[in-house]
Design a protein around this motif. Structure first.
Motif, PDB file in Angstrom:
ATOM      1  N   GLN A 159       0.772  -1.106  -0.137  1.00  0.00           N
ATOM      2  CA  GLN A 159       0.093  -0.002  -0.122  1.00  0.00           C
ATOM      3  C   GLN A 159       0.896   1.285   0.168  1.00  0.00           C
ATOM      4  O   GLN A 159       0.486   2.290  -0.735  1.00  0.00           O
ATOM      5  CB  GLN A 159      -0.924   0.142   1.371  1.00  0.00           C
ATOM      6  N   GLY A 160       2.126   1.338   1.047  1.00  0.00           N
ATOM      7  CA  GLY A 160       2.878   2.502   0.711  1.00  0.00           C
ATOM      8  C   GLY A 160       3.410   2.826  -0.717  1.00  0.00           C
ATOM      9  O   GLY A 160       3.640   3.745  -1.147  1.00  0.00           O
ATOM     10  N   ALA A 161       3.665   1.584  -1.216  1.00  0.00           N
ATOM     11  CA  ALA A 161       4.490   1.637  -2.542  1.00  0.00           C
ATOM     12  C   ALA A 161       3.236   2.281  -3.518  1.00  0.00           C
ATOM     13  O   ALA A 161       3.841   3.105  -4.423  1.00  0.00           O
ATOM     14  CB  ALA A 161       4.787   0.444  -3.060  1.00  0.00           C
ATOM     15  N   ALA A 162       2.149   1.590  -3.417  1.00  0.00           N
ATOM     16  CA  ALA A 162       1.159   2.187  -4.416  1.00  0.00           C
ATOM     17  C   ALA A 162       0.814   3.505  -4.357  1.00  0.00           C
ATOM     18  O   ALA A 162       0.670   4.359  -5.389  1.00  0.00           O
ATOM     19  CB  ALA A 162      -0.106   1.206  -4.407  1.00  0.00           C
ATOM     20  N   PHE A 163       0.541   3.867  -3.270  1.00  0.00           N
ATOM     21  CA  PHE A 163       0.185   5.384  -2.792  1.00  0.00           C
ATOM     22  C   PHE A 163       1.281   6.339  -3.275  1.00  0.00           C
ATOM     23  O   PHE A 163       0.919   7.367  -3.752  1.00  0.00           O
ATOM     24  CB  PHE A 163      -0.083   5.484  -1.357  1.00  0.00           C
ATOM     25  N   ALA A 164       2.604   5.905  -3.053  1.00  0.00           N
ATOM     26  CA  ALA A 164       3.690   6.644  -3.460  1.00  0.00           C
ATOM     27  C   ALA A 164       3.647   7.105  -5.007  1.00  0.00           C
ATOM     28  O   ALA A 164       3.870   7.998  -5.469  1.00  0.00           O
ATOM     29  CB  ALA A 164       4.896   6.508  -3.001  1.00  0.00           C
ATOM     30  N   LEU A 165       3.386   5.849  -5.782  1.00  0.00           N
ATOM     31  CA  LEU A 165       3.519   5.674  -7.001  1.00  0.00           C
ATOM     32  C   LEU A 165       2.504   6.742  -7.621  1.00  0.00           C
ATOM     33  O   LEU A 165       2.859   7.297  -8.805  1.00  0.00           O
ATOM     34  CB  LEU A 165       3.296   4.393  -7.613  1.00  0.00           C
ATOM     35  N   LEU A 166       1.373   6.920  -7.000  1.00  0.00           N
ATOM     36  CA  LEU A 166       0.195   7.911  -7.467  1.00  0.00           C
ATOM     37  C   LEU A 166       0.571   9.203  -7.075  1.00  0.00           C
ATOM     38  O   LEU A 166       0.754   9.998  -8.074  1.00  0.00           O
ATOM     39  CB  LEU A 166      -1.211   7.233  -6.861  1.00  0.00           C
ATOM     40  N   VAL A 167       0.784   9.351  -5.983  1.00  0.00           N
ATOM     41  CA  VAL A 167       0.914  10.957  -5.565  1.00  0.00           C
ATOM     42  C   VAL A 167       2.348  11.514  -6.085  1.00  0.00           C
ATOM     43  O   VAL A 167       2.285  12.857  -6.301  1.00  0.00           O
ATOM     44  CB  VAL A 167       0.928  11.122  -4.155  1.00  0.00           C
ATOM     45  N   THR A 168       3.327  10.710  -6.442  1.00  0.00           N
ATOM     46  CA  THR A 168       4.442  11.405  -6.755  1.00  0.00           C
ATOM     47  C   THR A 168       4.555  11.682  -8.500  1.00  0.00           C
ATOM     48  O   THR A 168       5.268  12.333  -8.780  1.00  0.00           O
ATOM     49  CB  THR A 168       5.672  10.410  -6.541  1.00  0.00           C
ATOM     50  N   ARG A 169       3.696  11.057  -9.036  1.00  0.00           N
ATOM     51  CA  ARG A 169       3.411  11.209 -10.451  1.00  0.00           C
ATOM     52  C   ARG A 169       2.244  12.032 -10.894  1.00  0.00           C
ATOM     53  O   ARG A 169       1.787  11.964 -12.185  1.00  0.00           O
ATOM     54  CB  ARG A 169       3.557   9.937 -11.449  1.00  0.00           C
ATOM     55  N   ILE A 170       1.858  12.923  -9.797  1.00  0.00           N
ATOM     56  CA  ILE A 170       0.565  13.659 -10.052  1.00  0.00           C
ATOM     57  C   ILE A 170       0.791  14.668 -11.328  1.00  0.00           C
ATOM     58  O   ILE A 170      -0.098  14.771 -12.236  1.00  0.00           O
ATOM     59  CB  ILE A 170      -0.166  14.461  -8.997  1.00  0.00           C
TER      60      ILE A 170
END
Length: 410
Positions: A19-30
């Motif tokens: 979950q930490g990896a998935a969330f970071a992958l989304l928010v860092t590529r906004i």
């Protein structure tokens, strides 16, 4: 049952990591998502605000769902949905704004269910262990965030299409999470017991202090994630390259603090650890606000990671403990689902609050507002103390984490 608990703990830790990896992958590529779909600057905040709002709705739905379905089942199926929604968000193209809207909507709803059920299982396992382990789960979440942000950097550096960046991650994490979910460990199901004088169910008064602490902690966290780069560059005069460092430092110190935090809770108790965390975080905001240059500002963000990192895991643990003590096992899950909503409240409030104050007043002054809110946490520290167990008659061991031997976690 020792092997069952250990396996359940390891596999739940993997769920936190994913979950930490998935969330970071989304928010860092906004920014990349905005460019890919052609979303205007005026419309982007609507998309970003919709995710935590829908996540709150997902958390509310989970509170009702776990009355009929075990939290492990909710986690088992919500995590693949989150990962598939992430892939969906990266699969559309220019002009397909509806694709992004649907993907982010599904992501938000599933994240609410995932966050709630994940922390339910963590608190239940902690009760079974009889000692603090919640900080360890959140440490692995932070590690996943660092890995996800690093993969996002690599994708941006090599100019990979979003779906190309996301597909290998989803292809690895999704089947691994599904396989591991077969051995999650639930707590003992039991009806919620009404405590004398409550008038039915879990009273809001029981959770109010913890809801405020959760909100304040996420206001602080969102301040760092949304404003650290701008603050270091525009206010403290750092270079554009240096401005990318504070959030990474914050994530690393968050991981370090959580990795050792359980030992502190076992030795000194949750109240002392929460008080120390609030003081260190407030000191971090003070250093950031008064910093004469970027390197002193970096020190402030380092302190923020070390201080804020303990508040959220201990707040979940305290909510589960207090509800269990007064109402029984079923109440613990409901309390965590309700508390989880204030995670998203803090996220929604924090960034606009600092931005508005920064524009109207000054960004240095704006940093003092989350400092004051974190200091307010000191007044609620006693809410993290052990409670007499009305349900099982047991009491928490002195200076343990968060649950006592008198509870029956399995």
């Amino acid at each position: 049952m020792t092997d069952v608990l250990r396996r359940g703990r390891a596999l739940l830790a993997f769920a936190f990591f994913a979950q930490g990896a998935a969330f970071a992958l989304l928010v860092t590529r906004i920014p990349a998502l905005q460019d890919r779909y052609g979303v205007s600057d005026a419309l982007l905040p609507v998309f970003l605000a919709a995710v935590p709002v829908l996540a709150g709705a997902g958390s509310v739905a989970t509170e009702r769902l776990v009355r009929r379905v075990r939290p492990s089942r909710v986690l088992r199926w919500s995590q693949p949905v989150v990962l598939l929604a992430l892939l969906g968000a990266g699969s559309g193209g220019a002009g397909q704004v509806a694709v992004l809207a649907v993907a982010l909507g599904v992501f938000g709803l599933a994240v609410g269910a995932l966050d709630a059920s994940m922390n339910m299982l963590g608190v239940s396992l902690q009760r079974s262990y009889g000692r603090s382990i919640m900080l360890g789960f959140h440490a692995v979440y932070s590690l996943g965030g660092i890995v996800g942000a690093s993969l996002a950097w690599a994708g941006a550096h090599w100019q990979l299409a979003l779906w190309v960046s996301y597909l290998p991650v989803v292809a690895v994490l999704l089947p691994a999470a599904l396989l591991g979910s077969r051995w999650y460990v639930d707590g003992e199901p039991a009806p919620v017991r009404e405590a004398p004088g409550d008038g039915g169910g879990i009273g809001f008064k029981l959770l109010l202090p913890l809801c405020l602490v959760m909100t304040f902690a996420y206001i602080g966290d969102s301040t760092v994630s949304n404003w650290s780069a701008k603050y270091l560059k525009d206010v403290l005069g750092g270079s554009e390259q240096l401005a990318t460092v504070p959030y990474n430092v914050y994530m690393v110190t968050t991981l370090a603090g959580r990795a050792v935090g359980d030992l502190g809770v076992r030795r000194f108790g949750a109240v002392a650890v929460v008080r120390l965390g609030a003081l260190v975080a407030a000191g971090g905001f003070a250093v950031v606000a008064l910093a004469p240059g970027p390197w002193v500002g970096m020190l402030g963000f380092t302190l923020l990671g070390l201080g804020l990192c303990v508040l959220v895991p201990q707040t979940f643990a305290a909510a589960g403990r207090r509800a269990f003590a007064q109402h029984g096992p079923g109440a613990s899950d409901a309390a965590i689902a309700r508390l989880n909503i204030f995670n998203y409240v803090g996220f929604l409030v924090g960034s606009p609050l600092v931005g508005a104050l920064g524009d109207a007043w000054s960004y240095r002054g704006a940093m003092l507002v989350p400092m004051v809110l974190v200091l307010v946490t000191l007044g609620y520290a006693r809410s993290f103390a052990a409670q007499p167990d009305r349900y099982g008659g047991g009491h928490e061991r002195p200076r343990t984490a968060d649950v006592g031997r008198g509870s029956n976690g399995l």
